[in-house]
Design an enzyme around this catalytic site. Sequence first.
Site, mmCIF file in Angstrom:
data_model
loop_
_atom_site.group_PDB
_atom_site.id
_atom_site.type_symbol
_atom_site.label_atom_id
_atom_site.label_comp_id
_atom_site.label_asym_id
_atom_site.label_seq_id
_atom_site.Cartn_x
_atom_site.Cartn_y
_atom_site.Cartn_z
ATOM 1 N NE ARG A 50 -10.311 -10.807 9.678
ATOM 2 C CZ ARG A 50 -10.289 -10.120 8.730
ATOM 3 N NH1 ARG A 50 -10.813 -10.432 7.652
ATOM 4 N NH2 ARG A 50 -9.956 -8.783 8.949
ATOM 5 C CB SER A 58 -6.481 -9.218 8.044
ATOM 6 O OG SER A 58 -5.479 -8.855 7.454
ATOM 7 C CG HIS A 79 4.503 5.740 9.082
ATOM 8 N ND1 HIS A 79 4.848 6.023 10.449
ATOM 9 C CD2 HIS A 79 3.420 5.107 8.930
ATOM 10 C CE1 HIS A 79 3.693 5.346 11.316
ATOM 11 N NE2 HIS A 79 3.067 4.657 10.108
ATOM 12 C CB SER A 127 -2.249 -6.534 8.804
ATOM 13 O OG SER A 127 -2.687 -6.111 10.206
ATOM 14 C CD GLN A 136 -3.117 0.895 1.929
ATOM 15 O OE1 GLN A 136 -3.191 -0.253 2.776
ATOM 16 N NE2 GLN A 136 -4.188 1.824 1.912
ATOM 17 C CG ASP A 137 1.438 3.897 2.847
ATOM 18 O OD1 ASP A 137 1.429 5.332 3.532
ATOM 19 O OD2 ASP A 137 0.989 3.086 3.662
ATOM 20 C CG ASN A 188 4.789 0.077 -0.983
ATOM 21 O OD1 ASN A 188 4.080 -0.744 -0.397
ATOM 22 N ND2 ASN A 188 5.836 0.432 -0.138
ATOM 23 C CB SER A 203 2.909 -6.981 7.658
ATOM 24 O OG SER A 203 1.458 -6.251 8.095
ATOM 25 C CG HIS A 226 -2.617 -6.743 4.533
ATOM 26 N ND1 HIS A 226 -1.707 -6.819 5.422
ATOM 27 C CD2 HIS A 226 -1.694 -5.841 3.503
ATOM 28 C CE1 HIS A 226 -0.352 -5.802 5.276
ATOM 29 N NE2 HIS A 226 -0.829 -5.475 3.989
#
Length: 311
Positions: A283, A280, A155, A277, A151-152, A211, A176, A275
């Site tokens: 799942r 999730s 940071h 992460s 995604q990005d 990304n 992740s 994802h």
Amino acid sequence: MLGQKTINAFFTPVSKKRSSSEAWPGEDADRVDIKKLQSGETTPVKKTRQEDEENQPKVISPPLSPEQLDRIQKNKAAALQRLAARHVPEGFGESWKQELLLEFAKPYFIKLTNFISGERKRYTVYPPPHQVFTWTQMCDIRDVKVVILGQDPYHGPNQAHGLCFSVQKPVPPPPSLENMYKELQVDIDGFEHPGHGDLSGWAKQGVLLLNAVLTVKAHNANSHKDRGWEQFTDSVVSWLNENLSGLVFMLWGAHAQKKGIGIDRKRHLVLQTVHPSPLSAHRGYFGCRHFSKTNAYLQSVGKKTIDWKDL
């Protein structure tokens, strides 16, 4: 003589009264109809310049020859390439530049680079300029085998270095990536946690770690969203989709799946799940076996498999 006049003078015909439409001697073509003046109208009798131009014979240019049209197109293309060359970002890989050069001349990309330049003057932006396009430096564009979409960038300090999910040594792997390692330990025989989070070893083998957004303001996730990066990375995915065959696209999470919606499933293998992460992964990510499925597909299309342990 009667006075000073001759008798003939009394028999000279009287001049007819001039009609309103007759001009006095010496009057030019800009005369105005007297009756129209009396009625309050002042429209000149003379034709307007537009009417004169409309009545002129039309000059029809001969059609351009195929050679002339071809020369015009070549000149336009050359001018566009010169413009694009002035906007090539720092650190952009040569083979990628050859295929994506014209993207740099588009108004959205010029606006995007101006925005990022302004952001760097005021804030800390990750990754640093020379690492934004690390993904183009790892392998030739035509050697890409696998595409993993993120995604990005991260940071935090010293994390992002131009490869999605990857962090520079000695930064510990983020959650992740830790979950990716857990899946690899189950899916790939002999895989062991490498003790770091740098995925450059995969990138050099043809795994594109891309990304959707390529920069971020420090400590401010998604701060450079909707500024133009999405359009640029869409063009990258589109080029790969249309110009290569037998790729594997790993689309983890709704964001990646939306970005990959246009991928040709007949030309490429698309693997989708949630994802990795911690929010999730339980799942559907754990147990997806995307890494072994990728190698099985690459082998089936005659390509060298990825050594996922090579980190």
